[in-house]
Scaffold this active site. Sequence first.
Site, PDB file in Angstrom:
ATOM      1  CG  ASP A 534      -0.182  -0.115   2.523  1.00 40.09           C
ATOM      2  OD1 ASP A 534       0.506   0.850   2.864  1.00 40.09           O
ATOM      3  OD2 ASP A 534      -0.269  -1.162   3.204  1.00 40.09           O
ATOM      4  CD  GLU A 614      18.705 -24.726 -15.993  1.00 37.89           C
ATOM      5  OE1 GLU A 614      17.487 -24.915 -16.030  1.00 37.89           O
ATOM      6  OE2 GLU A 614      19.450 -25.255 -15.126  1.00 37.89           O
TER       7      GLU A 614
END
Length: 743
Positions: A534, A614
């Site tokens: 928030d 990877e």
Amino acid sequence: MSIIYDAAARTLTLHTRDSSYQMQIGPLGYLLHTYYGRRAEGDLGGLHLPKDVGFSPNPHPLGARRGWSPDTMPQEYSGANAGDFRLSSLKAAAENGAWGADLRYLRHEIRRGAYALEGLPAALDPEDEAETLSVTLEDRALGLEVELLYGVYESRDLITRAARITNTGKGELRLEKAASACLELPFGDWDLIHFQGRHTMERQPERGPLLHGVRSLGSGRVSSSHQENPFVILCDRHATQEGGDCYGLMPVYSGSFAVQIQRDQMDAVRVVTGIRDEDFSWALAPGERFDTPQVLLCFRHDGLNALSRCFHRALREVLCRSRWSRKARPVLLNNWEATYFNFDADKILAIAREAKELGADLFVLDDGWFGHRSDDHSSLGDWFVNEQKLPGGLESLIRGVKALGLQFGLWVEPEMVSEDSELFRAHPDWALSVPGREPSLGRSQLALDLSRPEVTDWIFETVAGLLRRYDIDYIKWDINRSLTDLWSPALPAERQGELAHRCTLGLYRVLDRLTAEFPRVLFEGCAGGGGRFDAGMLAYFPQIWCSDDTDPIERLVIQRGTSYGYPLSCMGAHVSASPNHQTGRTTPLDTRAVVAMAGGFGYELDPGKLSAQEKDRIRAQIRRFKDYEELLREGDYYRLQEEEDPRDWAAWQVVSRERDESLLSLVLTHPRANPAPLHLRFMGLDPQARYELRLELFDAFVPEERPREGVYAGSALLYAGFTLPRMYGDYPSAQIHLKKIAD
Ligand code: GLA
């Protein structure tokens, strides 16, 4: 001047570049809300014609003139028990039991600069552009004044609001409701968009028509919650991402909040928002005042994307006080999903070494380093190192991490306590509980009573102690339960209704002191993922962990929902292992990175388990992210589709403020045997400009269909669009980078 008082019309008008907000001092001093919408000049009071509506009461002094009622006229800050039956903004009670609020204009003042609120975060004025309007209303019978505060940021289409309530009488007043703002939309047909969810599924957008009656959204958890985000949009029923009237309201508050929306008998809509009144009351002695949290308001006439960009800029540029808000953040690797609680110093250093080799900047040690914590049943409160796991303590570990050339970050959850902890044994009364009742547990833990200064001082000193003693660059600040059993031995019986708000004020007290004393430290908020995502937290912390769900396909919706109110720069997003730990889904490594780049980018996996190939791809991802970092952090964000949960593919785009660079990202969410062409149009580009287009396709696509790279006209990309080759397999993705070329 962006705030204008017209003495003849008795109007007060707030102008931003593209919007106007007007109130009028009406009959008998009622402060009426005449207009908020696309910029318009003049006296707009005539929009609201008096009408005799049966059973809508008339103020006594108007006698036989029955055409005027506070129940039908749009109010700037609604009263209670005084003729307006719609949602109230304020409810106060005097010592004799008289209650309600009947508010009339007393005075106003216009001044330069932004206003501050007592103990609460509020928008700042870093560019010296804000103006403040203060309008004071009074209720003489109850003996109170309400100062309505409006901050106007003209170039940003941003208006802030708050209310300051003062007891001007001789006896004590009890506030039973004190909203931050009331907003009236007297005409029109509106949809409500809100962001609901649950743990690991935060901020799922939900849109629907506003029907008659009251819709009540909010949280009673003393945190803004996974279940409902403190941000709503009201938009025209036909509004799209790129068109239509849209209003956004965002309370700057991290505690229990409410957004109430009413469509009344005359089809008018009223929104009242602020602290949730259901578990709130506040005693005001004569002369005392109470400040409500702030609310950010934006209006755009040109669609939801434009509205989001107003909020993004407001949060990033005027609300967040951290110097990190506008700075490049380190690429981090967090050990949580790599090890959970199961680690020792060697394992941590091995992960950190690999992180460095991959190109990360910061290593974060997550939960489990303190007390005797080896699962989530103990030790919260004992913020000293677990020497069994980390012999040599944090000093030696941090030295080891720093020797690798990495910064160091640490996880803490200082608002909580485990029953099995030294802190709880020393201060059992610091945990919230109701006398005579066993408190409920959440993740096996209790919550500290942050209304008590000795508790907030302890939290401050404990975290400040860690930051003073150790060379820590980053703190992940977590909470992992909702607050229940609200009762504090430190408050008298008649003030227990203040506890929830006092706990939130206590949190802000701690965050204010810590961020002021340690401005160098990068803080990331967290609450079991995004349970306290928030504007209140973002005033202090530049970023918040978006969700405990790191599955990139799930994240498409979570991050899209979050993007309505919040900028990418504040959404923590990590590449995690595949199959994903929350959903079991397998996704390509590059797609995970494409999604995490739409956020505060990092990794949360054990690099020791990756193949050499990877690792090479991760090195390339980090290099790519660093190239795009400023664009992603500061750029304008566009949702390219209307559907919230797109069926076949999801796409979004970021464009630099100068429109000279852009990155479009796309993930295929549903491969089809014989798909329709994947065609899309860019947004936000300069139609006159020419762009160099570079296309990265990850992984499986039909090579013969690969489109041409090279120079494209902005107008072609905007209006004719672009067709991607057929992609197949599970969740391939693409990134299209555009760079304006000199003429
Ligand atoms: C919460 C956070 C996670 C992790 C754990 C540790 O769930 O959201 O990222 O830090 O706590 O217990």
